[in-house]
Design an enzyme around this catalytic site. Structure first.
Site, PDB file in Angstrom:
ATOM      1  N   SER A 184      56.554 -36.112   3.871  1.00  0.00           N
ATOM      2  CA  SER A 184      58.104 -36.491   4.024  1.00  0.00           C
ATOM      3  C   SER A 184      58.316 -38.188   4.141  1.00  0.00           C
ATOM      4  O   SER A 184      57.804 -38.774   3.138  1.00  0.00           O
ATOM      5  CB  SER A 184      58.572 -35.912   5.260  1.00  0.00           C
ATOM      6  OG  SER A 184      59.951 -36.133   5.367  1.00  0.00           O
ATOM      7  N   ASP A 205      63.484 -27.040  -0.227  1.00  0.00           N
ATOM      8  CA  ASP A 205      63.302 -28.236   0.441  1.00  0.00           C
ATOM      9  C   ASP A 205      64.452 -29.496  -0.165  1.00  0.00           C
ATOM     10  O   ASP A 205      64.464 -29.317  -1.289  1.00  0.00           O
ATOM     11  CB  ASP A 205      62.184 -29.203   0.491  1.00  0.00           C
ATOM     12  CG  ASP A 205      61.684 -30.512   1.274  1.00  0.00           C
ATOM     13  OD1 ASP A 205      62.810 -30.850   1.704  1.00  0.00           O
ATOM     14  OD2 ASP A 205      60.735 -30.906   0.850  1.00  0.00           O
ATOM     15  N   HIS A 264      61.331 -27.532   3.868  1.00  0.00           N
ATOM     16  CA  HIS A 264      60.724 -28.861   4.484  1.00  0.00           C
ATOM     17  C   HIS A 264      59.704 -28.491   5.567  1.00  0.00           C
ATOM     18  O   HIS A 264      60.190 -27.849   6.609  1.00  0.00           O
ATOM     19  CB  HIS A 264      61.734 -29.737   4.550  1.00  0.00           C
ATOM     20  CG  HIS A 264      61.472 -31.128   4.784  1.00  0.00           C
ATOM     21  ND1 HIS A 264      60.733 -31.781   3.582  1.00  0.00           N
ATOM     22  CD2 HIS A 264      61.518 -32.036   5.940  1.00  0.00           C
ATOM     23  CE1 HIS A 264      60.606 -33.129   4.106  1.00  0.00           C
ATOM     24  NE2 HIS A 264      60.978 -33.210   5.595  1.00  0.00           N
TER      25      HIS A 264
END
Length: 302
Positions: free
Chosen positions: A151, A247, A277
Site C-alpha cells: 500500500s 482493491d 486491500h
C-alpha cells in the site's frame, strides 16, 4: 469472481464493529483503532533486532537463519502514510523473511501529519542507503538488495527505487510492490468504483489521508508522491507487482506494471481474484499463497 467466503466473513465482522468514519477522527484515534485490528506477532525467525539508522530512524531486522551474507530486503509498511508501524506489519515481515531466505529490514519511517511529505520518502531512501553501507554489520550482501512494501509502503518502495536510479546508488536489484498506492489523482476506475466498498476507505477517507500527508495539494502530481506519473521508467530493477480484484488501488498497480513492461523492465503482475486491500495481513488461504509467491519472487531475484 465473487468475494472469497473468507473475505466476506471478515468484512461482516468488521461491519459489526461499527467504527466511526475514518475522516471523522483524529490521526491518534485512527492509530488506536488500527492497533486493535492489527494481527499479532507472526511466525518465529532465527533472530529479531531493533536498531536505529545513522539518521535515527527505527528499524527492525529479521534474520531467517543464522547464516551471514544473506540477501536483504528493505521493507516499508502500509497505512496511508498516517497509520502503521513496526508492530502492525511484524507478521508480514517475518513471513517474507522466511519465504525469501532474506534478511528483512522493516523501516519505521516518520508518519504524517506530524511529518509531512517528503519526510517519509527521505527517511526511506536514507534507510536503504544505511542498510547498504552497514551490510557487514548486518550480515547481509549489499549486492543482493531489494525493496518491498504494501500500500503506502509500496509507494515508498517505488519512490526509493526511482531515487536510487537517479543517484546511481544503492544498487537495488528488485522491487516488490504489494497493492501499491501510486497515483494521488484518485481518478481511475477502481479507485472511484470501489471506494467505500469491500473494506476500501471512502472517498472522504482518501482525502483524509492525502490531506494529512501533503502540505501542498500540487504535490499530488509530483512523481515522488505519484510514481505512476514518472515520465521515464527505463532502467529500473525488475519488479513483482501484486494486486487484488476488489482493491481500490488495483488499477494503478496494474497500470504501473504495464508502464514498467513498456519501458523494458522485467515485471511480473499477479492479481488475486476475490481478494481485498491488505489481504496479506489477514488469515486467508490466498494470503498464505500470496506471501509464498512474493517470497519466492524475492528468492529467485536475489
Amino acid at each position: 469472481m465473487p468475494l472469497h467466503p473468507q473475505v466476506q466473513a471478515h468484512l461482516d465482522r468488521l461491519a459489526a464493529l461499527n467504527f466511526a468514519g475514518l475522516h471523522t477522527v483524529s490521526p491518534e484515534q485512527a492509530r488506536a483503532g488500527a492497533r486493535l485490528l492489527s494481527p499479532g506477532s507472526g511466525e518465529p525467525v532465527a533472530d529479531v533486532r531493533d536498531l536505529r539508522t545513522s539518521g535515527g530512524t527505527p528499524v527492525r531486522v529479521y534474520r531467517p537463519t543464522p547464516d551471514r551474507n544473506l540477501p536483504v530486503v528493505v521493507f516499508f509498511h502500509g497505512g496511508g502514510y498516517v497509520l502503521g508501524d513496526l508492530d502492525s506489519h511484524d507478521a508480514l515481515a517475518r513471513a517474507l523473511a522466511n519465504r525469501s531466505g532474506s534478511v528483512v529490514v522493516s523501516v519505521d519511517y516518520p508518519l504524517a501529519p506530524e511529518h509531512r511529505f517528503p519526510a517519509a520518502t527521505d527517511a526511506g531512501f536514507a534507510a536503504t542507503e544505511w542498510v547498504a553501507a552497514h551490510a557487514g554489520e548486518l550480515g547481509v550482501d549489499p549486492g543482493r538488495l531489494a525493496v518491498a512494501g504494501d500500500s503506502a509502503g509500496g509507494n515508498l518502495a517505488a519512490v526509493v527505487t526511482l531515487a536510487a536510479r537517479a543517484a546511481g546508488a544503492p544498487p537495488i536489484r528488485f522491487q516488490l510492490l504489494i497493492y501499491p498506492d501510486l497515483d494521488f489523482r484518485r481518478t481511475n476506475r477502481s479507485i472511484t468504483e470501489l471506494a467505500g466498498r469491500y473494506g476500501n476507505v471512502t472517498r472522504e477517507a482518501q482525502h483524509w489521508f492525502m490531506d494529512h500527508y501533503l502540505a501542498d495539494p500540487a504535490d499530488k502530481l509530483n512523481p515522488r508522491v505519484s510514481p505512476l506519473l514518472e515520465p521515464d521508467l527505463a532502467g529500473l530493477p525488475p519488479a513483482f507487482v501484486l494486486t487484488a480484484e476488489y482493491d481500490a488501488l488495483r488499477d494503478e498497480g496494474e497500470q504501473y506494471a504495464q508502464r514498467l513492461a513498456d519501458a523494458g523492465v522485467p515485471v511480473t503482475l499477479r492479481r488475486y481474484d476475490g481478494m481485498i486491500h491488505e489481504f496479506l495481513r489477514h488469515p486467508f488461504d490466498d494470503a498464505e499463497r500470496a506471501v509464498a509467491e512474493a517470497g519466492a519472487a524475492l528468492a529467485a531475484a536475489l
